[in-house]
Design an enzyme around this catalytic site. Sequence first.
Site, PDB file in Angstrom:
ATOM      1  CG  LEU A 159      -0.241   0.103   2.605  1.00  0.00           C
ATOM      2  CD1 LEU A 159      -0.143   1.538   3.103  1.00  0.00           C
ATOM      3  CD2 LEU A 159      -0.969  -0.752   3.630  1.00  0.00           C
ATOM      4  CB  CYS A 176      -4.330   3.754 -10.523  1.00  0.00           C
ATOM      5  SG  CYS A 176      -3.288   3.667  -9.049  1.00  0.00           S
TER       6      CYS A 176
END
Length: 220
Positions: A159, A176
């Site tokens: 993460l 992303c």
Amino acid sequence: MAAPDLPLIVRYLGCRPYLDTFEAMKSFTDNRDETSSDEIWLLEHEPVFTQGQAGKEEYILEPGDIPVVQSDRGGHVTYHGPGQITGYLMIDMRRLGIGVRDLVDLIELSLVETLAHWGIDAAPRPDAPGVYVQSGEKSGAKIGSLGLRVRRGCSYHGLNFNVDMDLSPWQRINPCGLGVEMTQMNDLLDSPAALADVAEHLAKILTAKLGYNNHCVKYK
């Protein structure tokens, strides 16, 4: 989930170059066996863009002086830099009896609960991994990103959690591939949170959700 017999080790590693840590993660995963403890590494990285396995060149807009590194995690391009908590989860998923979706959900909910502790309303999205602010001026903005790799039943990578960083490098990429705005904790708080306090709180939540009663802390 029953408490595992082996201890969980949480390492606080300070600010590290990405490539050195990437190689260390792969080495740890390649060399671990059934007697190896699970580990979580919490750290910051020197500025770097990393391209995941699904990454597309068109999502890297203007990297400028920030290096772009190919990674073997899932997902697209993301940014790492000081003031962001990067968490690497080296977990024997077979031993814990969990799958990839379980681990993704666990990480997302740990971030959501950490943010809630500081009064920030956030949630995952069903169509894209990560955690997104749910209310206020930054509603819909992304505050936490995920990317995992699983090898021989064991995970690595993990993460990114934006706490108190320079957000301008995010404008050099399409994070992303989602075209979303990025935000961070301390832009949503009246009183800034200390990165170390946020990392410690996150570690406690991850520990509990993985089924461990406690964890062993190391600083190297």
